[in-house]
Design a protein around this motif. Structure first.
Motif, PDB file in Angstrom:
ATOM      1  N   LEU A  17      35.523 -87.060 -45.092  1.00  0.00           N
ATOM      2  CA  LEU A  17      36.399 -86.012 -46.025  1.00  0.00           C
ATOM      3  C   LEU A  17      36.664 -84.667 -45.299  1.00  0.00           C
ATOM      4  O   LEU A  17      37.649 -84.292 -45.489  1.00  0.00           O
ATOM      5  CB  LEU A  17      35.156 -85.618 -47.098  1.00  0.00           C
ATOM      6  N   PRO A  18      36.014 -84.301 -44.230  1.00  0.00           N
ATOM      7  CA  PRO A  18      36.634 -82.913 -43.695  1.00  0.00           C
ATOM      8  C   PRO A  18      37.774 -83.344 -42.735  1.00  0.00           C
ATOM      9  O   PRO A  18      38.371 -82.201 -43.110  1.00  0.00           O
ATOM     10  CB  PRO A  18      35.298 -82.729 -42.583  1.00  0.00           C
ATOM     11  N   VAL A  19      37.970 -84.340 -42.276  1.00  0.00           N
ATOM     12  CA  VAL A  19      39.411 -84.617 -41.766  1.00  0.00           C
ATOM     13  C   VAL A  19      40.682 -84.367 -42.703  1.00  0.00           C
ATOM     14  O   VAL A  19      41.586 -83.943 -42.331  1.00  0.00           O
ATOM     15  CB  VAL A  19      39.413 -86.260 -41.059  1.00  0.00           C
ATOM     16  N   GLN A  29      36.168 -79.116 -39.730  1.00  0.00           N
ATOM     17  CA  GLN A  29      35.629 -80.298 -39.738  1.00  0.00           C
ATOM     18  C   GLN A  29      34.322 -80.561 -39.102  1.00  0.00           C
ATOM     19  O   GLN A  29      33.347 -81.126 -39.804  1.00  0.00           O
ATOM     20  CB  GLN A  29      36.620 -81.241 -38.920  1.00  0.00           C
ATOM     21  N   LEU A  30      33.928 -79.866 -38.055  1.00  0.00           N
ATOM     22  CA  LEU A  30      32.617 -80.131 -37.325  1.00  0.00           C
ATOM     23  C   LEU A  30      31.444 -79.524 -38.114  1.00  0.00           C
ATOM     24  O   LEU A  30      30.316 -79.894 -38.240  1.00  0.00           O
ATOM     25  CB  LEU A  30      32.613 -79.475 -35.909  1.00  0.00           C
ATOM     26  N   ALA A  31      31.912 -78.234 -38.750  1.00  0.00           N
ATOM     27  CA  ALA A  31      30.803 -77.633 -39.516  1.00  0.00           C
ATOM     28  C   ALA A  31      30.630 -78.415 -40.763  1.00  0.00           C
ATOM     29  O   ALA A  31      29.136 -78.516 -41.075  1.00  0.00           O
ATOM     30  CB  ALA A  31      31.216 -76.291 -39.888  1.00  0.00           C
ATOM     31  N   LEU A  32      31.576 -78.962 -41.556  1.00  0.00           N
ATOM     32  CA  LEU A  32      31.409 -79.701 -42.700  1.00  0.00           C
ATOM     33  C   LEU A  32      30.306 -81.126 -42.481  1.00  0.00           C
ATOM     34  O   LEU A  32      29.612 -81.501 -43.028  1.00  0.00           O
ATOM     35  CB  LEU A  32      32.619 -80.092 -43.269  1.00  0.00           C
ATOM     36  N   MET A  33      30.961 -81.615 -41.215  1.00  0.00           N
ATOM     37  CA  MET A  33      30.159 -82.725 -40.928  1.00  0.00           C
ATOM     38  C   MET A  33      28.634 -82.491 -40.717  1.00  0.00           C
ATOM     39  O   MET A  33      27.708 -83.359 -40.764  1.00  0.00           O
ATOM     40  CB  MET A  33      30.788 -83.404 -39.798  1.00  0.00           C
ATOM     41  N   LEU A  34      28.586 -81.476 -39.717  1.00  0.00           N
ATOM     42  CA  LEU A  34      27.038 -81.118 -39.434  1.00  0.00           C
ATOM     43  C   LEU A  34      26.316 -80.848 -40.845  1.00  0.00           C
ATOM     44  O   LEU A  34      24.999 -81.244 -40.789  1.00  0.00           O
ATOM     45  CB  LEU A  34      27.256 -79.825 -38.727  1.00  0.00           C
ATOM     46  N   ALA A  71      26.399 -80.048 -32.938  1.00  0.00           N
ATOM     47  CA  ALA A  71      26.119 -78.453 -32.938  1.00  0.00           C
ATOM     48  C   ALA A  71      26.794 -78.243 -31.591  1.00  0.00           C
ATOM     49  O   ALA A  71      27.354 -76.977 -31.426  1.00  0.00           O
ATOM     50  CB  ALA A  71      24.902 -78.447 -32.703  1.00  0.00           C
ATOM     51  N   ILE A  72      26.490 -79.009 -30.373  1.00  0.00           N
ATOM     52  CA  ILE A  72      27.054 -78.862 -29.030  1.00  0.00           C
ATOM     53  C   ILE A  72      28.818 -78.880 -29.291  1.00  0.00           C
ATOM     54  O   ILE A  72      29.356 -77.973 -28.699  1.00  0.00           O
ATOM     55  CB  ILE A  72      26.747 -79.637 -28.320  1.00  0.00           C
ATOM     56  N   SER A  73      29.120 -79.995 -30.057  1.00  0.00           N
ATOM     57  CA  SER A  73      30.788 -80.038 -30.237  1.00  0.00           C
ATOM     58  C   SER A  73      31.136 -78.718 -31.006  1.00  0.00           C
ATOM     59  O   SER A  73      32.371 -78.279 -30.596  1.00  0.00           O
ATOM     60  CB  SER A  73      30.975 -81.209 -31.026  1.00  0.00           C
ATOM     61  N   LEU A  74      30.367 -78.158 -32.038  1.00  0.00           N
ATOM     62  CA  LEU A  74      30.877 -77.139 -32.602  1.00  0.00           C
ATOM     63  C   LEU A  74      30.989 -75.919 -31.441  1.00  0.00           C
ATOM     64  O   LEU A  74      31.888 -74.993 -31.582  1.00  0.00           O
ATOM     65  CB  LEU A  74      29.946 -76.918 -33.700  1.00  0.00           C
TER      66      LEU A  74
END
Length: 143
Positions: A17-19, A29-34, A71-74
């Motif tokens: 969904l974040p995409v 996107q990364l924060a919502l997936m996290l 988290a690292i990707s963020l």
């Protein structure tokens, strides 16, 4: 517990969904997936849905490492183009190390499962409850 499969099934579309919600903002996107994975991880640790404790352990380790990867990707999502520091390089190293650990844990679980099948076929107690991390309790005892 059969109902936890519904949570796992809901996690997939929620991770996609974040995409759809923010197609051009990778940080959101990364924060919502996290957030989705963190909620799923918390429920998985609270309910321990799998009968064999080693499955709970492997699921918790892999989900925890995926949380670290996100988290690292963020962190690696830089605000300024072309900025690469020591911490970014270190984060990328931890990222790939986590991927390697996930692969090793999966291979180890597969090897242990095959070994237990082999030992059970021979009717020997060479490996006492490694896969179960101890004796499996009866349903009446749990309830």
């Amino acid at each position: 517990t059969w109902w936890f499969g519904l949570i796992s099934l809901a996690r997939g579309p929620l991770l996609s969904l974040p995409v759809v919600l923010s197609p051009n903002v990778p940080g959101i996107q990364l924060a919502l997936m996290l957030c989705v994975l963190l909620v799923s991880f918390t429920w998985q640790l609270w309910f321990l849905p799998w009968k064999a404790p080693v499955l709970n352990l492997v699921d918790a380790v892999s989900t925890g490492l995926f949380l670290i990867l996100l988290a690292i990707s963020l962190h690696l999502e830089s605000a300024v183009e072309g900025s690469l520091s020591f911490l970014d390089s270190f984060g990328a190293g931890v990222y790939f190390l986590s991927l390697g650990i996930i692969g090793c844990v999966c291979i180890l679980a597969l090897v242990l499962a095959v070994w237990q099948r082999f030992c059970a076929a021979k009717r020997k107690k060479l490996m006492p409850s490694i896969i179960n991390l101890g004796p499996v309790r009866e349903a009446e005892e749990i309830l």
